[in-house]
Write a protein that holds these residues in place. Structure first.
Motif, PDB file in Angstrom:
ATOM      1  N   LEU A 199      29.734  -5.284 -45.191  1.00  0.00           N
ATOM      2  CA  LEU A 199      30.358  -5.834 -46.404  1.00  0.00           C
ATOM      3  C   LEU A 199      29.326  -6.586 -47.236  1.00  0.00           C
ATOM      4  CD1 LEU A 199      33.030  -6.408 -48.010  1.00  0.00           C
ATOM      5  CD2 LEU A 199      33.206  -8.523 -46.690  1.00  0.00           C
ATOM      6  N   LEU A 200      28.520  -7.418 -46.566  1.00  0.00           N
ATOM      7  CA  LEU A 200      27.470  -8.176 -47.259  1.00  0.00           C
ATOM      8  C   LEU A 200      26.468  -7.233 -47.922  1.00  0.00           C
ATOM      9  CD1 LEU A 200      25.980 -10.876 -47.869  1.00  0.00           C
ATOM     10  CD2 LEU A 200      24.793 -10.585 -45.683  1.00  0.00           C
ATOM     11  N   ALA A 201      26.081  -6.199 -47.185  1.00  0.00           N
ATOM     12  CA  ALA A 201      25.130  -5.225 -47.738  1.00  0.00           C
ATOM     13  C   ALA A 201      25.724  -4.536 -48.964  1.00  0.00           C
ATOM     14  CB  ALA A 201      24.755  -4.191 -46.670  1.00  0.00           C
ATOM     15  N   VAL A 220      30.426   1.454 -58.241  1.00  0.00           N
ATOM     16  CA  VAL A 220      30.456   0.092 -58.789  1.00  0.00           C
ATOM     17  C   VAL A 220      31.247   0.089 -60.108  1.00  0.00           C
ATOM     18  CG1 VAL A 220      29.070  -1.836 -59.641  1.00  0.00           C
ATOM     19  CG2 VAL A 220      28.244  -0.491 -57.720  1.00  0.00           C
ATOM     20  N   SER A 221      31.045   1.131 -60.920  1.00  0.00           N
ATOM     21  CA  SER A 221      31.721   1.221 -62.214  1.00  0.00           C
ATOM     22  C   SER A 221      33.218   1.445 -62.063  1.00  0.00           C
ATOM     23  CB  SER A 221      31.119   2.365 -63.044  1.00  0.00           C
ATOM     24  OG  SER A 221      29.736   2.151 -63.236  1.00  0.00           O
ATOM     25  N   ILE A 222      33.616   2.109 -60.978  1.00  0.00           N
ATOM     26  CA  ILE A 222      35.047   2.261 -60.676  1.00  0.00           C
ATOM     27  C   ILE A 222      35.672   0.877 -60.499  1.00  0.00           C
ATOM     28  CG2 ILE A 222      36.665   2.917 -58.857  1.00  0.00           C
ATOM     29  CD1 ILE A 222      36.011   5.498 -59.568  1.00  0.00           C
ATOM     30  N   GLY A 223      34.937  -0.014 -59.804  1.00  0.00           N
ATOM     31  CA  GLY A 223      35.428  -1.378 -59.611  1.00  0.00           C
ATOM     32  C   GLY A 223      35.646  -2.075 -60.941  1.00  0.00           C
ATOM     33  N   ALA A 224      34.839  -1.689 -61.941  1.00  0.00           N
ATOM     34  CA  ALA A 224      34.952  -2.300 -63.266  1.00  0.00           C
ATOM     35  C   ALA A 224      35.990  -1.585 -64.133  1.00  0.00           C
ATOM     36  CB  ALA A 224      33.594  -2.283 -63.956  1.00  0.00           C
ATOM     37  N   GLY A 225      36.673  -0.597 -63.555  1.00  0.00           N
ATOM     38  CA  GLY A 225      37.738   0.080 -64.283  1.00  0.00           C
ATOM     39  C   GLY A 225      37.276   1.127 -65.276  1.00  0.00           C
ATOM     40  N   SER A 226      36.086   1.680 -65.072  1.00  0.00           N
ATOM     41  CA  SER A 226      35.576   2.707 -65.980  1.00  0.00           C
ATOM     42  C   SER A 226      36.287   4.043 -65.750  1.00  0.00           C
ATOM     43  CB  SER A 226      34.065   2.881 -65.764  1.00  0.00           C
ATOM     44  OG  SER A 226      33.625   4.110 -66.297  1.00  0.00           O
ATOM     45  N   THR A 227      36.939   4.579 -66.792  1.00  0.00           N
ATOM     46  CA  THR A 227      37.625   5.867 -66.625  1.00  0.00           C
ATOM     47  C   THR A 227      36.613   7.006 -66.488  1.00  0.00           C
ATOM     48  OG1 THR A 227      37.864   5.877 -69.032  1.00  0.00           O
ATOM     49  CG2 THR A 227      39.816   5.342 -67.766  1.00  0.00           C
ATOM     50  N   SER A 250      33.936   4.756 -38.911  1.00  0.00           N
ATOM     51  CA  SER A 250      34.371   4.556 -40.286  1.00  0.00           C
ATOM     52  C   SER A 250      34.459   3.084 -40.685  1.00  0.00           C
ATOM     53  CB  SER A 250      35.724   5.239 -40.519  1.00  0.00           C
ATOM     54  OG  SER A 250      36.698   4.653 -39.691  1.00  0.00           O
ATOM     55  N   GLY A 251      34.506   2.161 -39.697  1.00  0.00           N
ATOM     56  CA  GLY A 251      34.699   0.741 -40.016  1.00  0.00           C
ATOM     57  C   GLY A 251      33.623   0.171 -40.919  1.00  0.00           C
ATOM     58  N   TRP A 252      32.363   0.350 -40.545  1.00  0.00           N
ATOM     59  CA  TRP A 252      31.280  -0.233 -41.352  1.00  0.00           C
ATOM     60  C   TRP A 252      31.166   0.485 -42.689  1.00  0.00           C
ATOM     61  CZ3 TRP A 252      26.911   2.107 -43.310  1.00  0.00           C
ATOM     62  CH2 TRP A 252      26.564   3.355 -42.792  1.00  0.00           C
ATOM     63  N   ARG A 253      31.481   1.787 -42.705  1.00  0.00           N
ATOM     64  CA  ARG A 253      31.407   2.534 -43.969  1.00  0.00           C
ATOM     65  C   ARG A 253      32.422   1.996 -44.971  1.00  0.00           C
ATOM     66  NH1 ARG A 253      28.327   7.001 -42.843  1.00  0.00           N
ATOM     67  NH2 ARG A 253      28.205   7.512 -40.640  1.00  0.00           N
ATOM     68  N   MET A 254      33.648   1.791 -44.525  1.00  0.00           N
ATOM     69  CA  MET A 254      34.685   1.256 -45.416  1.00  0.00           C
ATOM     70  C   MET A 254      34.297  -0.145 -45.903  1.00  0.00           C
ATOM     71  SD  MET A 254      36.920   3.525 -45.964  1.00  0.00           S
ATOM     72  CE  MET A 254      38.014   2.467 -46.886  1.00  0.00           C
ATOM     73  N   ALA A 255      33.782  -0.970 -44.988  1.00  0.00           N
ATOM     74  CA  ALA A 255      33.394  -2.339 -45.362  1.00  0.00           C
ATOM     75  C   ALA A 255      32.289  -2.318 -46.424  1.00  0.00           C
ATOM     76  CB  ALA A 255      32.925  -3.109 -44.127  1.00  0.00           C
ATOM     77  N   PHE A 256      31.319  -1.411 -46.245  1.00  0.00           N
ATOM     78  CA  PHE A 256      30.223  -1.299 -47.217  1.00  0.00           C
ATOM     79  C   PHE A 256      30.762  -0.897 -48.587  1.00  0.00           C
ATOM     80  CE2 PHE A 256      26.924   1.100 -49.451  1.00  0.00           C
ATOM     81  CZ  PHE A 256      25.828   0.257 -49.356  1.00  0.00           C
ATOM     82  N   LEU A 257      31.695   0.059 -48.598  1.00  0.00           N
ATOM     83  CA  LEU A 257      32.233   0.551 -49.874  1.00  0.00           C
ATOM     84  C   LEU A 257      33.077  -0.506 -50.577  1.00  0.00           C
ATOM     85  CD1 LEU A 257      33.100   4.244 -48.947  1.00  0.00           C
ATOM     86  CD2 LEU A 257      31.205   3.387 -50.337  1.00  0.00           C
ATOM     87  N   VAL A 258      33.832  -1.284 -49.809  1.00  0.00           N
ATOM     88  CA  VAL A 258      34.585  -2.395 -50.405  1.00  0.00           C
ATOM     89  C   VAL A 258      33.606  -3.361 -51.067  1.00  0.00           C
ATOM     90  CG1 VAL A 258      35.976  -4.449 -49.875  1.00  0.00           C
ATOM     91  CG2 VAL A 258      36.579  -2.238 -48.865  1.00  0.00           C
ATOM     92  N   GLY A 259      32.517  -3.658 -50.359  1.00  0.00           N
ATOM     93  CA  GLY A 259      31.494  -4.541 -50.922  1.00  0.00           C
ATOM     94  C   GLY A 259      30.858  -3.972 -52.172  1.00  0.00           C
ATOM     95  N   LEU A 260      30.693  -2.664 -52.214  1.00  0.00           N
ATOM     96  CA  LEU A 260      30.040  -2.011 -53.338  1.00  0.00           C
ATOM     97  C   LEU A 260      30.906  -2.062 -54.603  1.00  0.00           C
ATOM     98  CD1 LEU A 260      27.448  -0.353 -53.946  1.00  0.00           C
ATOM     99  CD2 LEU A 260      28.738   1.704 -53.388  1.00  0.00           C
ATOM    100  N   VAL A 261      32.216  -1.926 -54.424  1.00  0.00           N
ATOM    101  CA  VAL A 261      33.131  -1.866 -55.568  1.00  0.00           C
ATOM    102  C   VAL A 261      33.414  -3.260 -56.138  1.00  0.00           C
ATOM    103  CG1 VAL A 261      35.502  -1.256 -56.240  1.00  0.00           C
ATOM    104  CG2 VAL A 261      34.165   0.318 -54.836  1.00  0.00           C
ATOM    105  N   LEU A 262      33.462  -4.271 -55.270  1.00  0.00           N
ATOM    106  CA  LEU A 262      33.841  -5.624 -55.714  1.00  0.00           C
ATOM    107  C   LEU A 262      32.965  -6.204 -56.828  1.00  0.00           C
ATOM    108  CD1 LEU A 262      35.032  -7.561 -52.510  1.00  0.00           C
ATOM    109  CD2 LEU A 262      36.365  -6.945 -54.546  1.00  0.00           C
ATOM    110  N   PRO A 263      31.635  -6.087 -56.764  1.00  0.00           N
ATOM    111  CA  PRO A 263      30.821  -6.637 -57.854  1.00  0.00           C
ATOM    112  C   PRO A 263      31.173  -6.018 -59.206  1.00  0.00           C
ATOM    113  CG  PRO A 263      29.440  -6.159 -55.982  1.00  0.00           C
ATOM    114  CD  PRO A 263      30.780  -5.556 -55.685  1.00  0.00           C
ATOM    115  N   GLY A 264      31.616  -4.770 -59.213  1.00  0.00           N
ATOM    116  CA  GLY A 264      32.036  -4.124 -60.456  1.00  0.00           C
ATOM    117  C   GLY A 264      33.238  -4.835 -61.040  1.00  0.00           C
ATOM    118  N   LEU A 265      34.167  -5.168 -60.162  1.00  0.00           N
ATOM    119  CA  LEU A 265      35.393  -5.873 -60.566  1.00  0.00           C
ATOM    120  C   LEU A 265      35.055  -7.224 -61.184  1.00  0.00           C
ATOM    121  CD1 LEU A 265      38.471  -5.102 -59.970  1.00  0.00           C
ATOM    122  CD2 LEU A 265      38.337  -6.828 -58.183  1.00  0.00           C
ATOM    123  N   VAL A 266      34.203  -7.988 -60.497  1.00  0.00           N
ATOM    124  CA  VAL A 266      33.816  -9.327 -60.980  1.00  0.00           C
ATOM    125  C   VAL A 266      32.925  -9.198 -62.219  1.00  0.00           C
ATOM    126  CG1 VAL A 266      32.611 -11.460 -60.376  1.00  0.00           C
ATOM    127  CG2 VAL A 266      33.969 -10.255 -58.653  1.00  0.00           C
TER     128      VAL A 266
END
Lengths: 151, 139
Positions: A10-12, A110-117, B47-63
């Motif tokens: 998650l951190l990575a 990353v762009s999906i997270g930002a809601g990019s269609t 699949s556990g670490w893969r899902m965790a990595f992808l959640v982390g990848l998408v979150l910065p986009g949201l913020v």
């Protein structure tokens, strides 16, 4: 798969996504601007690569001296060594899609997270392409039992 | 200055992310592999670490979209082109066992000749594609 391993992943992922955002790689025009040598060339992608490769190379030198990673029993090093046709062919196919869209897998997600269609259309196609691959090569993969690298 | 410093710093963060994954759990941070392996049947144990990595990848986009909307741009292509491009990227990266992160960053970072060939190939073909689309057949 324990909690510490998921926490590390998650951190990575968070660092990875933040890095792509900061670097401008979530703007497809920056990527096509780098690829467009006949236009006004944008060096950003090259700088991202230099920063990322340099940092990871240091970690690689450290990892080679460690018997195991902190939270796993072994390093999962890629095992393939040969420069095969599918490596070059697959990279060429990827290059066409990259040039058409300005997206590779990381920045698109990353762009999906930002809601990019636009990124959503791209990612829909990407997941379908990966699923087609998984179906097309199901026999080979089952036989190899995942000895191919996870680049 | 910012146009040079931000990409370099962002790249260092990406490299740091890949370093955390390698030294932490011994895995290569290749996004196409992380996603693609989730789409293969019978890989549940991994699949556990893969899902965790992808959640982390998408979150910065949201913020990032909330704090800094200009950080995320829209592609200059139609939905049909984007889907087609996605298909090519998805299939091609899996066939080549890696994309910009797995080959371009991690592979070159550990001195893999395969990854160097892959990276030179997709940058060259990507450049050729942009050349044709922007300056060639479309005009």
């Amino acid at each position: 798969m324990n909690l510490a391993q998921r926490g590390v992943a998650l951190l990575a992922g968070l660092l990875f996504g933040a890095g792509l955002l900061l670097s401008g790689m979530t703007q497809p025009s920056k990527v096509t601007g780098f690829l467009d040598v006949a236009g006004s060339w944008d060096p950003a992608l090259a700088l991202v690569m230099v920063g990322a490769i340099g940092t990871f190379a240091l970690a690689f030198l450290v990892a080679r001296r460690w018997p195991t990673p902190v939270y796993a029993d072994a390093f999962s090093w890629p095992t393939l060594r040969d420069v095969e046709l599918r490596l070059v062919g697959g990279s060429a196919v990827f290059g066409v899609g990259w040039g058409l869209s300005g997206y590779c897998p990381g920045p698109a997600l990353v762009s999906i997270g930002a809601g990019s269609t636009g990124a959503a259309w791209f990612t829909g196609g990407m997941l379908a392409g990966m699923a087609i691959y998984a179906w097309r090569y199901r026999g080979e993969r089952a036989a190899e039992n995942d000895e191919r690298p996870q680049d | 200055m910012d146009t040079l410093f931000a990409p370099l710093l962002g790249g260092i963060l990406v490299g740091l992310a890949a370093s955390v994954l390698l030294l932490g759990i011994g895995r290569i941070a290749g996004v196409s592999g992380v996603v693609g392996e989730l789409l293969r049947p019978g890989r549940d144990a991994d699949s556990g670490w893969r899902m965790a990595f992808l959640v982390g990848l998408v979150l910065p986009g949201l913020v990032g979209a909330a704090l800094w909307p200009s950080a995320v741009g829209a592609p200059d292509a139609s939905p049909a082109t984007l889907v087609a491009a996605g298909l090519l990227v998805g299939f091609g990266t899996r066939l080549a066992n890696g994309c910009t992160s797995g080959h371009g960053v991690c592979g070159i970072g550990r001195g893999s000749p395969r990854s160097l060939v892959a990276t030179v190939t997709f940058i060259f073909v990507g450049g050729l594609t942009v050349l044709v689309v922007r300056h060639g057949l479309a005009r």
